[in-house]
Design a protein around this motif. Structure first.
Motif, PDB file in Angstrom:
ATOM      1  N   THR A 109      85.940  -1.203   3.207  1.00 51.07           N
ATOM      2  CA  THR A 109      85.708   0.235   3.380  1.00 51.07           C
ATOM      3  C   THR A 109      84.364   0.462   4.046  1.00 51.07           C
ATOM      4  N   ARG A 141      88.984   0.451   6.193  1.00 49.00           N
ATOM      5  CA  ARG A 141      89.261   1.869   6.319  1.00 49.00           C
ATOM      6  C   ARG A 141      87.907   2.574   6.445  1.00 49.00           C
ATOM      7  N   TYR A 142      87.785   3.430   7.441  1.00 50.77           N
ATOM      8  CA  TYR A 142      86.551   4.168   7.683  1.00 50.77           C
ATOM      9  C   TYR A 142      86.718   5.579   7.114  1.00 50.77           C
ATOM     10  N   LEU A 143      85.751   6.016   6.307  1.00 50.63           N
ATOM     11  CA  LEU A 143      85.832   7.319   5.667  1.00 50.63           C
ATOM     12  C   LEU A 143      84.974   8.328   6.425  1.00 50.63           C
ATOM     13  N   SER A 145      84.273  12.603   6.870  1.00 50.88           N
ATOM     14  CA  SER A 145      84.550  13.928   6.329  1.00 50.88           C
ATOM     15  C   SER A 145      85.156  14.807   7.418  1.00 50.88           C
ATOM     16  N   ARG A 146      86.099  15.632   7.033  1.00 51.68           N
ATOM     17  CA  ARG A 146      86.738  16.549   7.972  1.00 51.68           C
ATOM     18  C   ARG A 146      85.706  17.492   8.587  1.00 51.68           C
ATOM     19  N   GLN A 180      92.330   3.553  11.852  1.00 55.48           N
ATOM     20  CA  GLN A 180      91.615   3.028  10.688  1.00 55.48           C
ATOM     21  C   GLN A 180      90.793   4.094   9.959  1.00 55.48           C
ATOM     22  N   ALA A 181      90.944   5.350  10.332  1.00 56.33           N
ATOM     23  CA  ALA A 181      90.163   6.416   9.707  1.00 56.33           C
ATOM     24  C   ALA A 181      90.933   7.070   8.571  1.00 56.33           C
ATOM     25  N   ASP A 182      90.229   7.315   7.469  1.00 66.06           N
ATOM     26  CA  ASP A 182      90.720   8.168   6.395  1.00 66.06           C
ATOM     27  C   ASP A 182      89.827   9.398   6.370  1.00 66.06           C
ATOM     28  N   VAL A 183      90.403  10.547   6.625  1.00 66.49           N
ATOM     29  CA  VAL A 183      89.642  11.795   6.713  1.00 66.49           C
ATOM     30  C   VAL A 183      89.772  12.534   5.391  1.00 66.49           C
ATOM     31  N   TRP A 184      88.630  12.891   4.798  1.00 63.35           N
ATOM     32  CA  TRP A 184      88.647  13.492   3.467  1.00 63.35           C
ATOM     33  C   TRP A 184      88.007  14.883   3.481  1.00 63.35           C
ATOM     34  N   HIS A 188      86.351  12.383  -2.403  1.00 61.84           N
ATOM     35  CA  HIS A 188      87.226  11.233  -2.150  1.00 61.84           C
ATOM     36  C   HIS A 188      86.884  10.122  -3.135  1.00 61.84           C
TER      37      HIS A 188
END
Length: 298
Positions: A109, A141-143, A145-146, A180-184, A188
């Motif tokens: 992460t 996974r890259y986090l 923020s929206r 690979q992005a997870d947008v939160w 999160h």
């Protein structure tokens, strides 16, 4: 490498470089020079060079081994001299991690506390065979923020549009393209010990990473604090804050949380012992101790 353990979570500081970019009056437009002089005994030399009158900062990443995961918090400036926002010395984050015994494939992460150049520069690398930039950590996974993704969208950004567009194109867009992005939004959870909380002001989507393990707490607060003097003067924001008033309110809220929960504060750019304990003194705050990271050069 500088490593300490909090409640079973191992935290390693990955130092990249240190510098003294600006005088206090430029770095913190609302600062009071007398306050710096009054605290010279502990601000110098790790946080302030009084002879040159320059604020000293470190650029570094944090490597967390938590619940079987390898988590990287921020990735520093790029080490590629062709890119905007380049750190001196040319040592890449991947090379610095290798010195700590961590390969790029080991990272699960990547947390970007926000999307400024000095926090996302190591997100990607140039793949000569593909002729383009790709994620530097192929399994991670890259986090994001929206709120920051929306704010730094190069199609609509009006603040430093040229510089920020390059940063976005080279450090963010390759991660999005690779899926690979997870947008939160709103918060999160990473694992049982780590979760992200919104902390806006420095940027709209700036975040704090909270660590809770074995009865111990730490808050990785990114650019909420650039100098420990801001613990004493939380109303003072840096010149890099997009919304200084909101940043000041968020800073006070997080300082209250840290004092009430006895959580260690781990800012992105502190030199010296790197992390600090705080306590309330009426409506103000005091520094009560430093973490166990060895002081010294990057």
């Amino acid at each position: 490498m500088d490593t300490i353990e909090w409640g079973g979570v191992r935290v390693t500081r990955i130092g990249l470089f240190e510098n003294a970019p600006l005088p206090p009056a430029a770095f913190f437009p609302a600062t009071d020079r007398a306050r710096w002089e009054a605290n010279r005994s502990w601000l110098a030399p790790a946080h302030w060079d009084p002879d040159a009158d320059r604020v000293r900062i470190a650029v570094q990443a944090w490597l967390l081994r938590s619940a079987g995961r390898t988590v990287l918090v921020d990735t520093g400036l790029a080490a590629d001299s062709a890119r905007t926002g380049v750190h001196p010395g040319g040592v890449s984050l991947v090379e610095a991690l290798a010195a700590a015994g961590v390969a790029a494939d080991d990272v699960d992460t990547v947390v970007n506390t926000h999307l400024h150049a000095d926090h996302v520069g190591g997100n990607t690398r140039f793949d000569s065979s593909a002729g383009e930039r790709v994620p530097a950590f192929p399994r991670a996974r890259y986090l994001f923020s929206r709120a920051d993704l929306d704010f730094f969208d190069s199609r609509t950004l009006t603040e430093q549009p040229g510089r920020s567009a390059v940063v976005h194109a080279e450090s963010i867009e390759p991660v999005l393209r690779a899926g690979q992005a997870d947008v939160w939004e709103g918060g999160h959870v990473i694992d049982e010990h780590l979760h992200l909380e919104p902390a806006p002001g420095h940027t709209p989507g700036h975040a704090v990473l909270s660590l809770t393990a074995g009865g111990e707490r730490a808050l990785f607060v990114g650019d909420l604090l650039h100098s420990p003097l801001q613990v004493l003067t939380p109303e003072v924001s840096s010149c890099f804050c997009h919304d200084p008033a909101t940043a000041a309110r968020t800073r006070r809220r997080v300082l209250e949380q840290a004092a009430d929960e006895r959580a260690l504060l781990v800012p992105a750019h502190f030199g010296g012992a790197r992390a600090v304990e705080v306590a309330r003194e009426g409506s103000r705050f005091a520094l009560t101790g430093w973490a166990g990271f060895p002081a010294g050069a990057a």
